[in-house]
Design a protein around this motif. Structure first.
Motif, PDB file in Angstrom:
ATOM      1  N   THR A  47       0.836  -1.198   0.000  1.00  0.00           N
ATOM      2  CA  THR A  47       0.000   0.000   0.000  1.00  0.00           C
ATOM      3  C   THR A  47       0.872   1.250   0.000  1.00  0.00           C
ATOM      4  OG1 THR A  47      -1.706  -1.179   1.228  1.00  0.00           O
ATOM      5  CG2 THR A  47      -1.815   1.225   1.262  1.00  0.00           C
ATOM      6  N   SER A  51       0.817   4.340  -2.630  1.00  0.00           N
ATOM      7  CA  SER A  51       0.734   5.732  -2.201  1.00  0.00           C
ATOM      8  C   SER A  51       1.842   6.565  -2.854  1.00  0.00           C
ATOM      9  CB  SER A  51       0.825   5.780  -0.675  1.00  0.00           C
ATOM     10  OG  SER A  51       1.080   7.090  -0.250  1.00  0.00           O
ATOM     11  N   GLN A 107      -4.654  -8.852   0.032  1.00  0.00           N
ATOM     12  CA  GLN A 107      -4.223  -7.763  -0.830  1.00  0.00           C
ATOM     13  C   GLN A 107      -5.118  -7.766  -2.077  1.00  0.00           C
ATOM     14  OE1 GLN A 107       0.054  -8.610  -1.352  1.00  0.00           O
ATOM     15  NE2 GLN A 107       0.462  -6.768  -0.145  1.00  0.00           N
ATOM     16  N   GLU A 165      -8.873  -0.862   2.519  1.00  0.00           N
ATOM     17  CA  GLU A 165      -7.806   0.123   2.550  1.00  0.00           C
ATOM     18  C   GLU A 165      -7.678   0.665   1.131  1.00  0.00           C
ATOM     19  OE1 GLU A 165      -4.125  -0.224   5.095  1.00  0.00           O
ATOM     20  OE2 GLU A 165      -3.395  -0.937   3.167  1.00  0.00           O
ATOM     21  N   ILE A 173      -3.383   7.590   2.276  1.00  0.00           N
ATOM     22  CA  ILE A 173      -3.885   6.232   2.548  1.00  0.00           C
ATOM     23  C   ILE A 173      -5.072   6.331   3.508  1.00  0.00           C
ATOM     24  CG2 ILE A 173      -3.341   3.988   3.568  1.00  0.00           C
ATOM     25  CD1 ILE A 173      -0.381   4.530   2.793  1.00  0.00           C
ATOM     26  N   SER A 175      -7.137   3.941   5.606  1.00  0.00           N
ATOM     27  CA  SER A 175      -7.220   2.556   6.034  1.00  0.00           C
ATOM     28  C   SER A 175      -8.461   2.378   6.881  1.00  0.00           C
ATOM     29  CB  SER A 175      -5.962   2.192   6.835  1.00  0.00           C
ATOM     30  OG  SER A 175      -5.894   0.794   6.946  1.00  0.00           O
ATOM     31  N   SER A 176      -9.385   1.613   6.363  1.00  0.00           N
ATOM     32  CA  SER A 176     -10.675   1.429   7.019  1.00  0.00           C
ATOM     33  C   SER A 176     -10.901  -0.079   7.128  1.00  0.00           C
ATOM     34  CB  SER A 176     -11.743   2.117   6.148  1.00  0.00           C
ATOM     35  OG  SER A 176     -12.942   2.285   6.831  1.00  0.00           O
ATOM     36  N   MET A 177      -9.903  -0.746   7.775  1.00  0.00           N
ATOM     37  CA  MET A 177      -9.878  -2.215   7.773  1.00  0.00           C
ATOM     38  C   MET A 177     -10.734  -2.777   8.909  1.00  0.00           C
ATOM     39  SD  MET A 177      -8.081  -3.211   5.144  1.00  0.00           S
ATOM     40  CE  MET A 177      -7.064  -4.695   5.324  1.00  0.00           C
ATOM     41  N   LYS A 190     -16.062   2.754   3.122  1.00  0.00           N
ATOM     42  CA  LYS A 190     -15.701   1.747   2.120  1.00  0.00           C
ATOM     43  C   LYS A 190     -16.664   1.771   0.929  1.00  0.00           C
ATOM     44  CE  LYS A 190     -18.193  -2.178   4.215  1.00  0.00           C
ATOM     45  NZ  LYS A 190     -18.592  -1.688   5.545  1.00  0.00           N
ATOM     46  N   THR A 204      -6.388  -1.227  -2.085  1.00  0.00           N
ATOM     47  CA  THR A 204      -5.142  -1.996  -1.971  1.00  0.00           C
ATOM     48  C   THR A 204      -5.281  -3.245  -1.106  1.00  0.00           C
ATOM     49  OG1 THR A 204      -4.491  -0.538  -0.158  1.00  0.00           O
ATOM     50  CG2 THR A 204      -3.643  -0.018  -2.353  1.00  0.00           C
ATOM     51  N   ARG A 205      -6.156  -3.173  -0.080  1.00  0.00           N
ATOM     52  CA  ARG A 205      -6.364  -4.347   0.787  1.00  0.00           C
ATOM     53  C   ARG A 205      -7.823  -4.401   1.187  1.00  0.00           C
ATOM     54  NH1 ARG A 205      -3.580  -3.257   5.638  1.00  0.00           N
ATOM     55  NH2 ARG A 205      -3.303  -5.411   6.280  1.00  0.00           N
TER      56      ARG A 205
END
Ligand code: ZN
Length: 462
Positions: A47, A51, A107, A165, A173, A175-177, A190, A204-205
């Motif tokens: 990731t 970026s 990923q 993400e 980035i 990231s909302s995992m 998301k 990315t993920r």
């Protein structure tokens, strides 16, 4: 600035970036004869690297087209000579499967089938399934909100995503995992990226939801006399199976005849004289009882006159054979490349819509072939259309208008599961209002003010 190739190689290493020449040796997509146009293909591994690539492109106003497995059918990943293609092909790691939480972290470049197999090895199940499974990537599935064969039971890709993400156009980035099924703490970010076809950010993920592995699968091919009975059969099976119906695929006679005659056995599981065919599948937890119940439901359908004939697969191999008929879309390519459509409409309007479409095309171009099949349980039809000269693509505009325009008054959609890309952009207004498209444009301008991500796809961005 030096060439993007040299500058990006400084970030990603020599093998991390392919040249324009190397790009031009790769096919532009499934069923396509042209090749990829690009200034270069950047192939980040993390990731962080995605970026860096986006930050660089943003600083130099370079347009970026993200590539997954290139199995899309609407020209959603087309690029030009000056674009940087960002391929997620080296990001293929399944990072973590949590059997208790029933989640997996992947990923974006992991092929769908790799995850299906990995889940299976843990006695779990990832339900998304479609013909391109070996090549299509999970990031691409998310970016296009893929549908496929089991939507009736498990929903579309959107319904299987817990966290994402993504990287924004300027390299930020997000990231909302999330790993939770329930999480109402503010906007569900998301959703911005799911189905946005790479125009709002680069996924990315993903955190994906897994299910318990079904222990039984029962598959049947049935022949039906008329469309009303098809609709009644859907209610009969769905009601009788108590929520375990996992597919209800319907084929019009011409399509079934074509794939059955072309099959390895030289014939399908039932005769070719029925008007409609349904591939019905149940996934359950009790192999003996599930099969008995399924069989009893088919017998009562026969007694009620809903079906004329049925064949139940007696083995997993036979079940796969049934599915291979449904998936054999390429059989329609033997007269030249057809135009393949993916539309949504209310089930009670399907018969009048398809009949009128066939009549219109016959009047305009006598002898035009229309093969119809699809995920009827989801209100989703696919149409393959070929003109008598074998050059349907040269009549594209007129055929598209025949297919798309009648959808507007009946509340249909020009895309059920394939997305809009470039191919359906001229018809987006038939199923989305001006206010809706304006809001889409506002979102695009907010997240990507320079208009660098997958430019020109879905709608005109400025
Ligand atoms: Zn489909």
């Amino acid at each position: 600035m030096m060439s993007p190739l040299i500058e990006l190689r400084a970030l990603l290493g020599q093998t991390g970036v392919l040249s324009a020449q190397e790009a031009s040796e790769r096919a532009a997509g499934i069923w396509r004869t042209d090749t990829i146009q690009a200034a270069c293909i950047a192939r980040p591994r993390t990731t962080q690297q995605v970026s860096q690539v986006l930050e660089f492109c943003h600083a130099h106003n370079l347009k970026v087209v993200t590539h997954g497995g290139l199995t899309g059918l609407v020209h959603g990943a087309d690029s030009t000579k000056s674009d940087v293609v960002l391929s997620l092909e080296l990001m293929r790691e399944i990072e973590e499967i949590n059997a208790v939480q029933r989640t997996v972290v992947v990923q974006a470049g992991v092929p769908l089938q790799n995850l299906q197999d990995a889940a299976d090895a843990e006695d779990l199940f990832f339900p998304l399934d479609l013909g391109g499974r070996g090549t299509a990537t999970l990031g691409g599935n998310a970016a296009t909100n893929a549908g496929g064969n089991r939507v009736i039971r498990y929903g579309m890709m959107r319904d299987m995503i817990l966290g994402i993400e993504a990287v924004l156009a300027d390299g930020t980035i997000v990231s909302s995992m999330n790993h939770l099924i329930k999480n109402n703490s503010g906007y569900d970010l998301k959703q911005l990226f799911i189905g946005s076809e790479g125009t709002l950010g680069v996924i990315t993920r993903l955190v994906l939801r897994l299910r318990e592995k079904p222990l039984s699968r029962t598959t049947a091919f049935v022949g039906v006399e008329n469309f009303n009975s098809v609709v009644e059969l859907l209610k009969h099976m769905d009601g009788g199976l108590g929520g375990s119906l996992s597919a209800f695929e319907v084929m019009w006679r011409d399509f079934y005849e074509l794939v059955a005659k072309g099959s390895k056995r030289g014939g399908g599981p039932i005769g070719t004289h029925h008007q409609f065919y349904a591939l019905v599948e149940n996934q359950g937890a009790n192999p003996k009882l599930d099969t008995e119940n399924f069989q009893a439901l088919l017998e009562s359908a026969l007694e009620m006159g809903l079906i004329e004939d049925a064949a139940i697969a007696r083995s997993e191999r036979e079940s796969l054979e049934f599915w291979s008929l449904r998936d054999d879309v390429e059989r329609t390519f033997q007269w030249g490349e057809p135009i393949i459509f993916d539309v949504s409409l209310p089930v009670d309007k399907m018969e009048s819509y398809t009949t009128a479409l066939q009549e219109n095309l016959e009047t305009l171009m006598r002898g035009t072939k229309v093969w119809i099949f699809g995920h009827l349980g989801d209100g989703n039809l696919h149409l393959c259309i070929q003109t008598p000269d074998g050059e349907a693509v040269t009549h594209r505009k007129i055929i598209e208008r025949c297919v798309y325009e009648p959808l507007q008054p009946i509340g249909g959609s020009v895309s059920a599961e394939h997305g809009i890309g470039l191919e359906k952009k001229p018809y987006l207004h038939l199923c989305r209002s001006e206010a809706e498209i304006r809001l889409m444009r506002t979102l695009k301008a907010t997240l990507d003010p320079k208009g660098l991500l997958n430019p020109g796809k879905i709608f005109n961005h400025l």
